[in-house]
Design an enzyme around this catalytic site. Structure first.
Site, PDB file in Angstrom:
ATOM      1  N   SER A   1     108.823  30.828  28.848  1.00 18.81           N
ATOM      2  CA  SER A   1     108.850  29.540  28.157  1.00 18.81           C
ATOM      3  C   SER A   1     110.063  28.695  28.544  1.00 18.81           C
ATOM      4  CB  SER A   1     108.843  29.764  26.651  1.00 18.81           C
ATOM      5  OG  SER A   1     109.938  30.568  26.306  1.00 18.81           O
TER       6      SER A   1
ATOM      7  N   ALA B   1     112.241  29.353  31.474  1.00 18.85           N
ATOM      8  CA  ALA B   1     112.537  29.218  32.897  1.00 18.85           C
ATOM      9  C   ALA B   1     111.375  29.679  33.770  1.00 18.85           C
ATOM     10  CB  ALA B   1     113.781  30.046  33.227  1.00 18.85           C
TER      11      ALA B   1
ATOM     12  N   ASP C   1     119.444  42.903  26.367  1.00 16.29           N
ATOM     13  CA  ASP C   1     117.987  42.729  26.500  1.00 16.29           C
ATOM     14  C   ASP C   1     117.463  43.617  27.632  1.00 16.29           C
ATOM     15  OD1 ASP C   1     115.538  41.666  25.894  1.00 16.29           O
ATOM     16  OD2 ASP C   1     115.803  39.811  27.036  1.00 16.29           O
TER      17      ASP C   1
HETATM   18  N1  LIG Z   1     117.735  38.525  40.978  1.00 16.93           N
HETATM   19  C1  LIG Z   1     116.429  38.757  40.925  1.00 16.93           C
HETATM   20  N2  LIG Z   1     115.809  39.446  41.907  1.00 16.93           N
HETATM   21  C2  LIG Z   1     114.491  39.683  41.880  1.00 16.93           C
HETATM   22  N3  LIG Z   1     113.684  39.251  40.885  1.00 16.93           N
HETATM   23  C3  LIG Z   1     114.229  38.563  39.873  1.00 16.93           C
HETATM   24  C4  LIG Z   1     115.632  38.279  39.830  1.00 16.93           C
HETATM   25  N4  LIG Z   1     115.876  37.579  38.724  1.00 16.93           N
HETATM   26  C5  LIG Z   1     114.706  37.431  38.085  1.00 16.93           C
HETATM   27  N5  LIG Z   1     113.703  38.017  38.767  1.00 16.93           N
HETATM   28  C6  LIG Z   1     112.283  38.099  38.385  1.00 16.93           C
HETATM   29  O1  LIG Z   1     111.967  37.050  37.489  1.00 16.93           O
HETATM   30  C7  LIG Z   1     111.589  37.583  36.207  1.00 16.93           C
HETATM   31  C8  LIG Z   1     112.098  36.666  35.112  1.00 16.93           C
HETATM   32  O2  LIG Z   1     113.492  36.525  35.240  1.00 16.93           O
HETATM   33  P1  LIG Z   1     114.446  36.494  33.981  1.00 16.93           P
HETATM   34  O3  LIG Z   1     114.209  37.727  33.181  1.00 16.93           O
HETATM   35  O4  LIG Z   1     115.815  36.233  34.423  1.00 16.93           O
HETATM   36  O5  LIG Z   1     113.861  35.208  33.239  1.00 16.93           O
HETATM   37  P2  LIG Z   1     113.589  34.964  31.689  1.00 16.93           P
HETATM   38  O6  LIG Z   1     112.994  33.608  31.613  1.00 16.93           O
HETATM   39  O7  LIG Z   1     114.819  35.229  30.930  1.00 16.93           O
HETATM   40  O8  LIG Z   1     112.470  36.056  31.358  1.00 16.93           O
HETATM   41  P3  LIG Z   1     112.366  37.076  30.121  1.00 16.93           P
HETATM   42  O9  LIG Z   1     112.717  36.289  28.904  1.00 16.93           O
HETATM   43  O10 LIG Z   1     110.937  37.508  30.190  1.00 16.93           O
HETATM   44  O11 LIG Z   1     113.328  38.217  30.385  1.00 16.93           O
HETATM   45  C9  LIG Z   1     112.165  38.985  36.191  1.00 16.93           C
HETATM   46  O12 LIG Z   1     111.433  39.823  35.333  1.00 16.93           O
HETATM   47  C10 LIG Z   1     112.010  39.386  37.652  1.00 16.93           C
HETATM   48  O13 LIG Z   1     110.675  39.768  37.922  1.00 16.93           O
END
Ligand SMILES: Nc1ncnc2c1ncn2[C@@H]1O[C@H](COP(=O)(O)OP(=O)(O)OP(=O)(O)O)[C@@H](O)[C@H]1O
Length: 562
Positions: free
Chosen positions: A215, A217, A372
């Site tokens: 939601s 990013a 988390d």
């Molecule tokens: N440095 C990275 N290398 C590889 N994949 C990544 C990396 N950072 C993020 N991702 C991928 O993108 C997904 C979402 O990233 P992230 O968890 O940072 O975003 P978010 O919006 O906070 O999602 P959530 O709230 O579901 O944890 C991760 O689950 C992973 O699959």
């Protein structure tokens, strides 16, 4: 003690506090204290009774008029606050209102259709249908439809059992963060605006298909121009800050009105809680803060010499801003992917122990801890290291709270309930004198009942010829075996969760109120418990000598990480 017993057994902490406050400040409270001071008896129709009735009446009139006076005095401030908040919200408030109405109609439709199915059957209407949109299930669905802010609020509810009723805490554990994908053209526009130059000058290539879209990013794979390094770009979704501000302002106004209508809620600090949520959510949409959290974790790994065992993605500051985070791309699998993990390393158990040691170590040695560690954020990398991703949610814990937490964790393993009670008393802020012996007995009851249900569960499994350990050992077999494993894991997790909620509920009934870090820590331990069941079913996470929780670390060598 009187206050404690008055609140014992209540389910909603806010309500408990409400009762606690009213019992001490109401006329009943005054009567009670007067009565004990003068040893008076109360016979109806007696002169004394009439005296007290008059006393009570005048007291409640006094109370009423003093409240009225408070309200009148507070009214201009309230109006000013609401007007100011509305001005800050601007036209986006009206747009959100329209979206909110749409969401209510959508979930209302789901409820009506479930109602019509249920009314056809002869069984009694389930409680969730009776409660309608206020039931945990439909409220969670509504929050999911309302998007980012409410999903985060839902996740906050799930992580704050000290503030919300257990049914809601349990249901909001399933508050999923799914959101429609933002078209790549829009993402490119944001990148261009944020980086202030053509994206081709920064990246050799950006994959138009996102790796993930939640939601707040959206994440895209990319390659840096020049160094040719593989990176991911985390992009804040367009308009998300506006939505957050509008929603949080709305929640703030509701909290202010509730406090105005019921001033006792201000003692429970409802507005304070909403302000805290607002602050932490606005932190999550600032990727510069996330970058700082990542850097501090990387510094911690460097400082304690753990870079060969674990990592977090390097941040590329030259192409990162508040809304765009460019990071080193990690390649790996979630800690729940047993099949791939077994093909990558000879001992999944050792990898898990490493992850535990790194995370436990960070609790005190790092400025913040990763709060988390769900499987999407904790990976086994192709090179065998543990990868920590997503530092949007972090916590801070004081050495004093952690010392008590350690005693608490140890007491779970050793079943020493008096030590458990003392540790919880140490952690929970309270002005009342807690009867630690009674508290210990109540804790023991919870743990005994959960033990009994586990034994019944294993017994039932045996009856149908399914041995827990055999099921886990054959996890890589056919589909049916895999289903059996996940069913087993889910039951165990629910038990753990229920146990935690019970501990919090009983603690609160003794007047204890835990810092938010306590719930955050417990939540992470539940995640680690899940990984232990999958990767090292024979490991006792809290007792195994190879797992160093913080205080052992000070005396032990770093051999534990190898
Ligand atoms: N440095 C990275 N290398 C590889 N994949 C990544 C990396 N950072 C993020 N991702 C991928 O993108 C997904 C979402 O990233 P992230 O968890 O940072 O975003 P978010 O919006 O906070 O999602 P959530 O709230 O579901 O944890 C991760 O689950 C992973 O699959």
């Amino acid at each position: 003690m009187a206050v404690v017993s008055a609140v014992r057994g209540g389910r909603w902490p806010l309500f408990q506090r409400h009762r606690q406050i009213s019992s001490s400040s109401s006329t009943m409270g005054s009567w009670g204290s007067l009565r004990s001071r003068r040893h008076l008896s109360f016979r109806p129709n007696s002169k004394r009774f009439a005296l007290f009735a008059r006393y009570s009446q005048s007291q409640s009139q006094d109370l009423f008029s003093s409240r009225l006076q408070d309200s009148v005095e507070n009214l201009p401030k309230l109006v000013e606050d609401i007007v100011q908040t509305s001005i800050n919200t601007g036209p986006r408030g009206a747009l959100r209102m329209a979206q909110g109405i749409q969401a209510v109609i959508g979930v209302g439709g789901e409820w009506l259709s479930d109602m019509s199915k249920s009314t056809n059957s002869t069984a009694e209407l389930p409680i969730q249908l009776q409660l309608g949109l206020l039931s945990p299930f439909y409220l969670r669905r509504l929050f999911e439809r309302m998007g980012a802010t409410y999903i985060k609020l839902g996740q906050f509810i799930a992580s704050a059992p000290t503030l919300f009723p257990p049914e809601y805490v349990q249901e909001f554990q399933n508050c999923f963060d799914r959101a429609p994908v933002v078209p790549f053209d829009e993402i490119k526009t944001i990148l261009r605006e944020e980086l202030g130059r053509p994206i081709e000058s920064v990246y050799e290539y950006v994959d138009p298909t996102p790796i993930a879209s939640a939601s707040i990013a959206q994440v895209h794979g990319a390659r840096l121009r020049g160094s040719q390094e593989d990176v991911v770009i985390k992009v804040l979704k367009p308009g998300i800050e506006d939505i957050l501000v509008a929603d949080l302002n709305f929640v703030y106004v509701v909290a202010r009105l509730l406090e105005f209508l019921n001033p006792e809620l201000s003692r429970a600090s409802l507005v304070g809680i909403v302000k805290d949520i607002r602050e932490s959510m606005l932190e999550e949409v600032d990727f510069q803060k996330e970058a700082a959290n990542i850097e501090s974790f990387r510094r911690y790994l460097e400082a304690v010499g753990l870079t060969q065992q674990a990592t977090a993605p390097k941040v590329y500051y030259q192409c990162s801003t508040k809304r765009v985070l460019t990071m080193q791309r990690l390649y790996g699998v979630p800690l729940t992917d047993l099949d791939t993990i077994s093909s990558l390393v000879s001992s999944p158990e050792t990898s898990l122990i490493t992850a535990l040691n790194v995370w436990f170590g960070s609790l005190l040695a790092c400025e913040t801890f990763h709060a988390d560690v769900h499987a999407g954020n904790l990976w086994l990398l192709r090179d065998g290291r543990i990868g920590f991703l997503d530092f949007g949610i972090v916590g801070r814990i004081s050495p004093k709270t952690w010392a008590a937490m350690e005693v608490f964790l140890e007491s779970i393993a050793t079943e020493e309930y008096e030590a458990m009670a003392s540790a919880l008393i140490e952690m929970g802020a309270t002005n009342t004198n807690v009867d630690s012996k009674a508290f210990a007995r109540d804790l023991e009851k919870i743990f005994s009942s959960i033990k009994a249900s586990i034994i019944t569960y294993i017994f039932l499994q045996r009856l149908v010829d399914l041995d827990t350990e055999v099921v886990i050992a054959t996890a890589r077999g056919t589909n049916t075996t895999a289903t059996a494993v996940s069913a087993n894991v889910i039951v165990d997790e629910r038990q753990m969760n229920a146990l935690f909620l019970d501990v919090v509920r009983v603690s609160e009934s003794y007047g204890l109120k835990f810092p938010r870090e306590f719930a955050l820590l417990m939540k992470q331990l539940l995640y680690f418990d899940r990984y232990t069941r999958l990767l090292a079913p024979n490991l006792n996470m809290l007792q195994d000598q190879r797992v160093s929780i913080a205080s052992n670390r000070r005396s032990n060598s770093r051999d534990n990480f190898r």
